[in-house]
Structure formats: structure tokens, C-alpha cells
Design a protein around this motif. Structure first.
Motif, mmCIF file in Angstrom:
data_model
loop_
_atom_site.group_PDB
_atom_site.id
_atom_site.type_symbol
_atom_site.label_atom_id
_atom_site.label_comp_id
_atom_site.label_asym_id
_atom_site.label_seq_id
_atom_site.Cartn_x
_atom_site.Cartn_y
_atom_site.Cartn_z
ATOM 1 N N ALA A 9 16.448 74.497 70.527
ATOM 2 C CA ALA A 9 16.726 74.020 71.888
ATOM 3 C C ALA A 9 16.002 72.707 72.155
ATOM 4 C CB ALA A 9 16.300 75.084 72.902
ATOM 5 N N ALA A 10 14.742 72.605 71.722
ATOM 6 C CA ALA A 10 13.975 71.377 71.938
ATOM 7 C C ALA A 10 14.612 70.205 71.191
ATOM 8 C CB ALA A 10 12.532 71.579 71.493
ATOM 9 N N LEU A 11 15.028 70.456 69.936
ATOM 10 C CA LEU A 11 15.647 69.381 69.154
ATOM 11 C C LEU A 11 16.951 68.913 69.782
ATOM 12 C CD1 LEU A 11 14.996 70.689 65.516
ATOM 13 C CD2 LEU A 11 13.930 68.723 66.622
ATOM 14 N N LEU A 12 17.732 69.878 70.288
ATOM 15 C CA LEU A 12 19.004 69.499 70.901
ATOM 16 C C LEU A 12 18.801 68.755 72.213
ATOM 17 C CD1 LEU A 12 21.141 72.688 70.167
ATOM 18 C CD2 LEU A 12 21.278 70.452 69.063
ATOM 19 N N VAL A 13 17.766 69.125 72.965
ATOM 20 C CA VAL A 13 17.455 68.394 74.198
ATOM 21 C C VAL A 13 17.073 66.956 73.884
ATOM 22 C CG1 VAL A 13 15.804 68.191 76.092
ATOM 23 C CG2 VAL A 13 16.833 70.401 75.582
ATOM 24 N N LEU A 18 18.407 61.234 73.775
ATOM 25 C CA LEU A 18 18.592 60.007 72.994
ATOM 26 C C LEU A 18 20.032 59.520 73.076
ATOM 27 C CD1 LEU A 18 16.497 60.649 69.743
ATOM 28 C CD2 LEU A 18 16.098 58.890 71.471
ATOM 29 N N CYS A 19 20.963 60.451 72.939
ATOM 30 C CA CYS A 19 22.379 60.084 72.973
ATOM 31 C C CYS A 19 22.756 59.491 74.334
ATOM 32 C CB CYS A 19 23.221 61.317 72.663
ATOM 33 S SG CYS A 19 24.952 60.938 72.305
ATOM 34 N N ALA A 20 22.294 60.143 75.406
ATOM 35 C CA ALA A 20 22.591 59.633 76.745
ATOM 36 C C ALA A 20 21.971 58.257 76.963
ATOM 37 C CB ALA A 20 22.077 60.621 77.794
ATOM 38 N N TRP A 208 24.605 50.039 70.067
ATOM 39 C CA TRP A 208 24.081 51.193 70.809
ATOM 40 C C TRP A 208 25.038 52.372 70.733
ATOM 41 C CZ3 TRP A 208 19.316 50.621 71.038
ATOM 42 C CH2 TRP A 208 18.688 49.458 71.503
ATOM 43 N N PHE A 209 26.337 52.136 70.846
ATOM 44 C CA PHE A 209 27.312 53.229 70.764
ATOM 45 C C PHE A 209 27.300 53.865 69.371
ATOM 46 C CE2 PHE A 209 29.874 51.014 74.291
ATOM 47 C CZ PHE A 209 29.292 51.800 75.267
ATOM 48 N N VAL A 213 26.540 57.785 68.354
ATOM 49 C CA VAL A 213 27.392 58.623 67.505
ATOM 50 C C VAL A 213 26.579 59.220 66.350
ATOM 51 C CG1 VAL A 213 29.337 58.566 65.888
ATOM 52 C CG2 VAL A 213 29.519 57.425 68.096
ATOM 53 N N MET A 214 25.689 58.420 65.785
ATOM 54 C CA MET A 214 24.862 58.918 64.684
ATOM 55 C C MET A 214 23.952 60.058 65.154
ATOM 56 S SD MET A 214 23.893 55.267 62.906
ATOM 57 C CE MET A 214 22.703 56.013 61.780
ATOM 58 N N VAL A 215 23.354 59.887 66.340
ATOM 59 C CA VAL A 215 22.493 60.945 66.871
ATOM 60 C C VAL A 215 23.309 62.207 67.142
ATOM 61 C CG1 VAL A 215 21.068 61.641 68.836
ATOM 62 C CG2 VAL A 215 20.780 59.376 67.826
ATOM 63 N N ALA A 216 24.488 62.037 67.739
ATOM 64 C CA ALA A 216 25.345 63.192 68.009
ATOM 65 C C ALA A 216 25.765 63.870 66.708
ATOM 66 C CB ALA A 216 26.575 62.759 68.810
#
Length: 231
Positions: A9-13, A18-20, A208-209, A213-216
Motif C-alpha cells: 500500500a505504501a509503495l502504491l501510494v 509521483l505519477c500525479a 514528464w508524461f 507512464v514509466m512510474v505507472a
């Protein structure tokens, strides 16, 4: 290795934040791109418009680089040749100087005129003149790694206030005018204004986009791995 639900959960948060953030930066660069394109179009329109009277004292407080920079203006008056300043310059004609001479306008105010490029410090002929050119904001401070030195008469930028103080001109317009080109062979050589705006906002936005995408993608791989380990 299977991670605990709390760790996942922490990693996904973190990945979501980061993605946002990266998407927000990309959107901001798109907005900056729109603003820059509008600015370039506005400047192009000002440069090629018919000249208007140079702003007088009643307008000085409201003049801005964004709204008035590169506006095509005209002014008539008489040059003060005794107060010419030479500002170091590098142009398409090589190294030399901008010849900056105050002009006392027929309307009663003084404005600095960048009469153009000269190869040496010989004061150009003056007298009565009618000047058309581009309104430019003052360039305070100096050039790259070089500060103006009024006491030694060394100038690296067209700092209107400093030049006015050094030459004891009194109140002057808070801008100068780049004189347009004259007949062939005339010195100083006018019309050498370089109009250039850096515009890398689209590249930055795509960067940035792409990072978003890479983070997602990394978050999705992490979820798949966790599910596989749990199976």
C-alpha cells in the motif's frame, strides 16, 4: 519476494503521488507552451505593425516587457551626441558596440536610442532626427559574468537607469528604442535586433508524461508480481 499488504500500500501510494506530480508538471508545460506561442504571435504582430508614438511619461509606470516589448514605435527630436554611450556587442557583423544616444523628443521627454552597431567608439553624427524602431525593456546589471562599470565607462548591457545616471540625463523613459535599418552604408548599422524565444515546453511536457507512464508501469509490474507470488 512477497511483500506485506502495508508495504504494498505504501509503495502504491508513493507511485500514485509521483505519477500525479509528473502529470501535473506535464500539464503545466502544456500551459506554458500555449502561453509562449501566444507571446510569440503577439510580438510578431507588434514588430510588423505600423509604428505608433513612443510612450511618454504618462505611460511609463504601466510599461511592461510582456505587453510592450518589441512594439514598433517612432519618435522625433534632437540627439545629445555628447552623452553617447558605447555598449559592447557581438552581432552578425562581428564584435563591436551598440551606440546608445539620448534623444530629447519634440514632446519634451528624453529616451535612449540604440542607433545601431559600430565597430569602434567614434561618436556618430547627430542633430535633429526622426527615429522608428522597436521598444526594448532596460537591461539592468550587465552582461554574462560582467557587470557594467560606469566609472570606467565600460558597458556590457543597455541599462537605461545606469546610463542616465552616469550621463546625468535626468528623468528618461524606462525603455530604449532599437533603431530600424537605415540606407545601405549608413553607420551606425540599425535593424540588427535579434528576436528569439526559447520554446522547449513541448519537449519538457513529453518528458514528464513519459516519466509518469514509466512510474505507472513500474507500479503495475509490482502489483502483478505480488499477485503471482501470492498464487
Amino acid at each position: 519476494m512477497r511483500r506485506s499488504p502495508a508495504t504494498m500500500a505504501a509503495l502504491l501510494v508513493v507511485a500514485g503521488v509521483l505519477c500525479a506530480g509528473l502529470i501535473g508538471l506535464g500539464i503545466w508545460q502544456i500551459q506554458r507552451l500555449s502561453w509562449k506561442l501566444a507571446l510569440i504571435a503577439s510580438v510578431e504582430q507588434r514588430v510588423h505593425a505600423a509604428p505608433i508614438p513612443a510612450p511618454g511619461p504618462e505611460r511609463w509606470a504601466t510599461i511592461s516587457a510582456t505587453q510592450d516589448g518589441y512594439r514598433h514605435v517612432r519618435v522625433a527630436g534632437r540627439y545629445r551626441d555628447d552623452a553617447t554611450v558605447f555598449v559592447q556587442a557581438v552581432t552578425e557583423r562581428g564584435p563591436g558596440f551598440w551606440a546608445m544616444t539620448p534623444l530629447v523628443s519634440d514632446r519634451g521627454f528624453t529616451v535612449l536610442i540604440n542607433r545601431g552597431f559600430v565597430a569602434d567608439r567614434r561618436t556618430p553624427a547627430g542633430g535633429a532626427a526622426s527615429v522608428s524602431g522597436l521598444l526594448r525593456p532596460s537591461e539592468p546589471g550587465g552582461g554574462f559574468l560582467r557587470s557594467n562599470d560606469p566609472a570606467a565607462n565600460r558597458w556590457y548591457s543597455r541599462d537605461v537607469a545606469a546610463i542616465a545616471a552616469a550621463r546625468r540625463l535626468g528623468p528618461v523613459a524606462p525603455y530604449f528604442i532599437d533603431a530600424e535599418a537605415g540606407p545601405p552604408g549608413r553607420v551606425p548599422v540599425g535593424g540588427l535586433t535579434v528576436i528569439r524565444f526559447s520554446n522547449n515546453h513541448l519537449v519538457y511536457a513529453l518528458t514528464w508524461f513519459a516519466l509518469a507512464v514509466m512510474v505507472a508501469g513500474a507500479a503495475a509490474m509490482l502489483v502483478r508480481s505480488q499477485r503471482r507470488d501470492a498464487a
